[in-house]
Write a protein that holds these residues in place. Structure first.
Motif, mmCIF file in Angstrom:
data_model
loop_
_atom_site.group_PDB
_atom_site.id
_atom_site.type_symbol
_atom_site.label_atom_id
_atom_site.label_comp_id
_atom_site.label_asym_id
_atom_site.label_seq_id
_atom_site.Cartn_x
_atom_site.Cartn_y
_atom_site.Cartn_z
ATOM 1 N N LYS A 142 1.064 -1.450 0.084
ATOM 2 C CA LYS A 142 0.020 -0.030 -0.097
ATOM 3 C C LYS A 142 0.925 1.261 0.135
ATOM 4 N N HIS A 143 1.969 1.195 0.761
ATOM 5 C CA HIS A 143 2.947 2.420 0.771
ATOM 6 C C HIS A 143 4.002 2.572 0.036
ATOM 7 N N GLU A 144 4.143 1.305 -0.818
ATOM 8 C CA GLU A 144 5.131 1.057 -2.014
ATOM 9 C C GLU A 144 6.596 1.254 -1.244
ATOM 10 N N LEU A 145 6.875 0.373 -0.003
ATOM 11 C CA LEU A 145 8.084 0.289 0.781
ATOM 12 C C LEU A 145 9.049 -0.481 -0.054
ATOM 13 N N THR A 146 8.781 -1.276 -0.853
ATOM 14 C CA THR A 146 10.055 -2.191 -1.423
ATOM 15 C C THR A 146 10.143 -1.958 -3.030
ATOM 16 N N LEU A 147 11.140 -2.312 -3.492
ATOM 17 C CA LEU A 147 11.712 -2.094 -4.940
ATOM 18 C C LEU A 147 10.510 -2.905 -5.664
ATOM 19 N N PHE A 148 10.115 -3.739 -5.378
ATOM 20 C CA PHE A 148 9.049 -4.570 -6.083
ATOM 21 C C PHE A 148 7.992 -4.983 -5.240
#
Length: 664
Positions: A142-148
């Motif tokens: 949801k928060h786009e915390l990882t590269l993928f």
């Protein structure tokens, strides 16, 4: 990076909560901001799973931020939030094994490998652990915390119901779910003959637990002013007088805090439970007065344990008054363990600085808060009924030392030890009481809850009544506490379960109430009316026996207490529970209903032509009319015994033999 912004945002949220905890600490105490029960302090450790080493700072900040995001999303209690923390720590194990400590490197395969590791360890709660990881993954995405994207979906199947109503399975479960007859008789002997006041505190706490039928943590956390007693009033507001005793009728209850919801509630007691509960509360109020007095003084004097000047010297014999040990020299051993130095040597009776002794024991004291919700203190230690001192309840086989400076709640370990769940001497061992086969009696606190709910089931209480009496929010949980295999051992009650018709059931209830075999409010009302007007009493019994309810079009035998009826006020629409009687009002109501539905059908046929779905609505209306006509045609066939209108229709409520978890 987004992950840095996410951590910074959650850090601001944490600081705004004003918990008194440091963001960079390796653990957070949560007593001030999570709902907690009991005096045990709770904390969230940000350490490597299975180790005491703290997580690397970069992953620790990530863990705290994700955990706070979950807290904002779901507002879980401590146990649930701790489970999510364990899930994140599991992910770190997999990430570090792959050679990284940076949360941005997390991948979906790390989640899958965590699941596989749990499978290899034969982890019992695999489904719950997988769901925790799924929520963690969704927060990360949801928060786009990882590269993928993680894109992790829980594919673990939910476990099968814990207990199905199969008679053979129930029989096998009885020994563990319910106490034996011998164990209950043995407990009665113990509770009516306490050896000393220390044991009596435990016995009265257990009495309270049995009388309430509550969860053990609820029973141990009732306030000292828990007893509620009020007179029953009639419609004019006047007390209702018992026709036999000539005394005003009363109802009694106990104020407590249910584990489900934490909202203050009142458990109203059955008449048979009142003497046991009254004795328990009356005696506990007296027996625990000293502990509450000490706890109250310490609450009013923060940072103090006793009313002794911290600068004066106190001897070992003086300390022994407050710290009771088997031998005086044991006090030295306790103080040495707490690193309290001798201030002045005296032959056989060394002296210590009172402030040093107080500070050492203060570090050992339990929390003064027994229960808090949303950071607000609801119940303090000195306001609790079930309270003692540290070491007060140690039985034979344990170290014997009581610290009269450290009041504490009666603990779960104290109760289970007394009931024979540890190797220490139990209340049964003290009296050489055993099971029928000579084995050691060992009772579990939750057995009394299963035992009480089974009695409610056998007594004919409705599902809603059982749920309310047990302090249960989810009515579907009733089934796991109803051990119906006992029916075969209680022939009189089992007959009630096995009736094939409504008529048999009513006859059974009527005869049982009349001859005194069935007790309860219904029976008491009948006998009361019977003394004044036998005809009125008979009419009352005819109306209420069986728990069935009357509709405008006949008698309904569905257990309407389980859930809202799917055919409410639509009984004539092929309901398998509708029964016609010879009451002339039923036939009159059905004729009026037929006229009304015929008018509706005529209007639908004339005004709904060409509208989408009109044919289905018309067909449904025609089916209802056909059902009403069928019910009307039975008027001439009824001779006293109610007739089922739609014998081929399936019932709304499933039978016990086919029911799994829910009645509908």
């Amino acid at each position: 990076m987004k992950i840095d912004e996410f951590i910074a945002r959650q850090r601001k949220f944490f600081e705004a909560m004003d918990t008194g905890e440091d963001w960079d600490a390796s653990s957070w105490r949560v007593d001030s901001w999570l709902d907690t029960r009991g005096i045990k302090s709770r904390s969230l450790p940000f350490t490597m799973l299975g180790k005491k080493d703290p997580l690397p700072q970069v992953f620790s900040d990530f863990t705290k931020a994700v955990l706070l995001s979950i807290y904002q999303l779901k507002r879980p209690k401590f146990a649930a939030l701790f489970a999510y923390l364990i899930g994140i720590r599991r992910l770190f194990n997999e990430l570090s094994t792959a050679g990284s400590i940076y949360p941005a490197d997390l991948r979906g395969e790390h989640f899958l490998s965590a699941i596989e590791a749990l499978k290899r360890d034969e982890y019992k709660n695999l489904y719950d652990a997988a769901n925790c990881l799924a929520l963690i993954g969704s927060v990360i995405d949801k928060h786009e915390l990882t590269l993928f994207p993680i894109d992790f979906i829980c594919q673990i199947q939910a476990p099968t119901p814990r207990l199905r109503h199969d008679p053979m399975m129930e029989r096998e479960a009885l020994s563990s779910k319910l106490p034996s007859r011998e164990a209950m008789i043995a407990y009665a002997q113990c509770t009516n003959n306490p050896i000393n006041e220390r044991e009596e505190i435990l016995l009265r706490t257990i009495d309270l637990h049995i009388a309430m039928g509550a969860r053990i943590n609820e029973s141990m956390l009732v306030p000292v002013d828990c007893w509620i007693e009020k007179k029953l009033l009639d419609n004019q507001g006047l007390p209702i007088i018992d026709s036999v005793t000539k005394l005003a009728l009363t109802e009694c209850g106990i104020k407590y805090f249910p584990e489900k919801g934490f909202e203050p509630s009142i458990h109203w007691l059955a008449d048979s439970d009142v003497p046991l509960a009254r004795r328990a509360i009356k005696r506990l109020t007296v027996l625990t007065k000293r502990a509450r007095s000490v706890a109250c003084w310490q609450h009013e004097n923060p940072g103090r344990l006793w009313d002794v000047d911290p600068q004066v010297l106190v001897s070992r014999s003086f300390i022994n008054i407050y710290v009771e040990t088997a031998a005086p020299y044991d006090v030295n051993r306790i103080l040495d363990r707490l690193h309290v130095r001798i201030a002045r040597e005296q032959t056989g009776n060394p002296e210590y600085l009172a402030g040093d002794v107080e500070s050492a024991f203060l570090a050992e004291r339990d929390s003064q808060v027994a229960f808090q919700k949303n950071g607000k203190v609801i119940l303090r230690l000195h306001e609790c009924l079930c309270i003692g001192f540290i070491g007060l309840f140690r039985l034979k086989g344990q170290t014997n030392s009581v610290n009269w400076l450290l009041p504490t709640l009666v603990k779960f370990a104290d109760i289970t030890g007394a009931l024979g769940n540890t190797s220490a001497e139990s209340i049964f061992d003290r009296r050489q009481l055993t099971e029928a086969d000579g084995t050691r009696i060992s009772l579990r606190t939750h057995q009394s809850r299963h035992w009480r709910n089974t009695l409610y089931k056998l007594g004919g209480m409705t599902e809603i009544q059982q749920a309310l009496a047990m302090g249960r929010k989810d009515i579907k949980q009733n089934v796991y506490y109803q051990h119906v295999a006992l029916d075969t051992e209680l022939a009189f009650h089992s007959a009630f379960v096995e009736f094939q018709s409504y008529h048999e059931k009513v006859q059974y209830l009527q005869s049982g109430i009349v001859n005194g075999k069935i007790q309860g409010a219904l029976a008491e009302t009948y006998h009361h009316l019977n003394k004044q007007d036998p005809v009125l009493a008979s009419d009352f019994l005819d109306t209420h026996a069986g728990g069935v309810h009357v509709t405008l079009w006949g008698i309904c035998t569905n257990d309407f207490s389980r859930e809202p009826c799917q055919k409410h006020l639509q009984c004539f629409d092929n309901c398998g529970h509708l029964h016609r009687t010879d009451d002339a009002r039923e036939a009159d109501n059905l004729r009026k209903l037929l006229e009304l539905n015929m008018e509706v059908l005529t209007k639908m046929q004339s005004e709904c032509v060409g509208e989408a779905g009109a044919d289905k609505w018309i067909a449904e209306q025609e089916r209802k009319i056909e059902g009403i006509r069928k019910a009307i045609t039975l008027s001439d066939k009824i001779v006293g015994i109610p007739i089922k209108v739609f014998p081929e229709a399936a019932g709304i409520t499933k039978s016990i033999s086919t029911r799994r978890g829910s009645s509908v």
